[in-house]
Design a protein around this motif. Structure first.
Motif, PDB file in Angstrom:
ATOM      1  N   SER A  89      -5.270  -3.115  -4.523  1.00  0.00           N
ATOM      2  CA  SER A  89      -4.862  -2.281  -3.520  1.00  0.00           C
ATOM      3  C   SER A  89      -4.547  -1.006  -3.593  1.00  0.00           C
ATOM      4  N   ASP A  90      -5.109   0.043  -4.799  1.00  0.00           N
ATOM      5  CA  ASP A  90      -4.516   1.218  -4.682  1.00  0.00           C
ATOM      6  C   ASP A  90      -5.993   1.835  -4.304  1.00  0.00           C
TER       7      ASP A  90
ATOM      8  N   LEU B 209       0.944  -1.223   0.431  1.00  0.00           N
ATOM      9  CA  LEU B 209       0.036  -0.331  -0.420  1.00  0.00           C
ATOM     10  C   LEU B 209       1.153   1.939   0.436  1.00  0.00           C
ATOM     11  N   GLN B 210       1.166   1.795  -0.905  1.00  0.00           N
ATOM     12  CA  GLN B 210       1.942   3.058  -1.250  1.00  0.00           C
ATOM     13  C   GLN B 210       1.472   3.709  -2.305  1.00  0.00           C
ATOM     14  N   ILE B 211       2.203   4.713  -1.305  1.00  0.00           N
ATOM     15  CA  ILE B 211       1.836   6.349  -2.651  1.00  0.00           C
ATOM     16  C   ILE B 211       2.911   6.731  -3.185  1.00  0.00           C
ATOM     17  N   GLY B 212       3.553   6.603  -3.904  1.00  0.00           N
ATOM     18  CA  GLY B 212       4.980   7.513  -4.420  1.00  0.00           C
ATOM     19  C   GLY B 212       5.695   6.602  -4.145  1.00  0.00           C
TER      20      GLY B 212
ATOM     21  N   ARG C 131       5.783   3.863   1.567  1.00  0.00           N
ATOM     22  CA  ARG C 131       4.818   2.762   1.873  1.00  0.00           C
ATOM     23  C   ARG C 131       3.845   2.670   3.177  1.00  0.00           C
TER      24      ARG C 131
ATOM     25  N   VAL D  55      -4.693   6.469   3.719  1.00  0.00           N
ATOM     26  CA  VAL D  55      -4.774   7.907   3.854  1.00  0.00           C
ATOM     27  C   VAL D  55      -5.828   8.276   4.551  1.00  0.00           C
TER      28      VAL D  55
ATOM     29  N   THR E 257      -4.852   1.207  -0.395  1.00  0.00           N
ATOM     30  CA  THR E 257      -4.071   2.699   0.251  1.00  0.00           C
ATOM     31  C   THR E 257      -5.064   3.820   0.419  1.00  0.00           C
ATOM     32  N   HIS E 258      -6.071   3.848  -0.311  1.00  0.00           N
ATOM     33  CA  HIS E 258      -5.917   5.764  -0.499  1.00  0.00           C
ATOM     34  C   HIS E 258      -7.371   4.915   0.491  1.00  0.00           C
TER      35      HIS E 258
END
Length: 240
Positions: free
Chosen positions: A157-158, A125-128, A131, A165, A161-162
């Motif tokens: 998974s994207d 799970l990562q943004i840029g 992680r 967040v 991730t959001h």
């Protein structure tokens, strides 16, 4: 093709949320089980990787069943597994036959097989470059994900991730104590063992982890005993 599948999944998640008010992380995990040939899914937040025998600060966000929750707990106990590898590498960890990975994960693989997992797939799970954790899937029979299943898992998974967040809004990114974490007592117990043995926190966690593994217990169970003062560690023995 990929954009069409993403929109399809987003539409399905919107319909899911209309019938079941829940976090997007929970809905993404459940949708993974519906859209791919996996038996369960779980999402975990990690703040850092373990060093020197320690453990990452982590919290279980959601698991679709007890096996998924058990696999997350197992990785915390033995300090290895696909979740940690995905978090470290920033890329998916796809294992179609877990029984063949005993050299890679000598503690995790056989115990995970006993829990009922035959294949595992972890997605960071990562943004840029940031992680946050991992989305972890398991299957009770060996076999790889198909190309379309892999695409769906990456999309979900994207989405997860959001969702993480959004859930982190208002919380320090290093603080996972607000999560539905079954391991909250571990940190308290580690402090107690640290005092008992006169060692640092990482060494205390290593002793607790060894005690758990050799007695076929979870780290959370050991922590509960330490906090309840029914288990005390000494420098001469594992505990008494």
């Amino acid at each position: 093709m990929g954009q069409n599948r993403r929109q399809r999944l987003l539409d399905l998640l919107a319909a899911d949320r209309a019938t079941k008010p829940a976090s997007m992380v929970e809905l993404a995990c459940e949708r993974c089980v519906r859209e791919t040939t996996v038996s369960g899914a779980g999402a975990t937040v990690l703040s850092h990787l373990p060093t020197g025998g320690g453990q990452p600060s982590r919290g279980l966000v959601y698991a679709t069943n007890t096996v998924s929750a058990g696999l997350e707990d197992l990785q915390l106990t033995v300090g290895e597994g696909p979740c940690l590898d995905a978090f470290a590498s920033g890329g998916p960890v796809l294992v179609a036959d877990l029984a063949a990975e005993r050299t890679r994960w000598p503690a995790f693989a056989p115990a995970a097989c006993e829990l009922g997992a035959a294949a595992v797939f972890s997605f960071p799970l990562q943004i840029g470059v940031a992680r946050l954790g991992s989305l972890d899937l398991y299957r009770d029979v060996p076999g790889p994900l198909t190309r379309l299943e892999l695409t769906d898992a990456l999309i979900l998974s994207d989405v997860a991730t959001h969702g993480v967040v959004a859930d982190l809004d208002g919380h320090d990114a290093e603080d996972v104590s607000w999560l539905a974490d079954p391991h909250v007592q571990i940190h308290q117990a580690a402090g107690m063992v640290q005092v008992q043995l006169g060692v640092n926190t990482e060494s205390a966690l290593l002793r607790m982890r060894g005690h758990a593994f050799t007695r076929d217990m979870t780290l959370a169970e050991v922590a509960r005993q330490v906090v309840a003062r029914s288990l005390r560690f000494t420098n001469d023995t594992d505990g008494q």
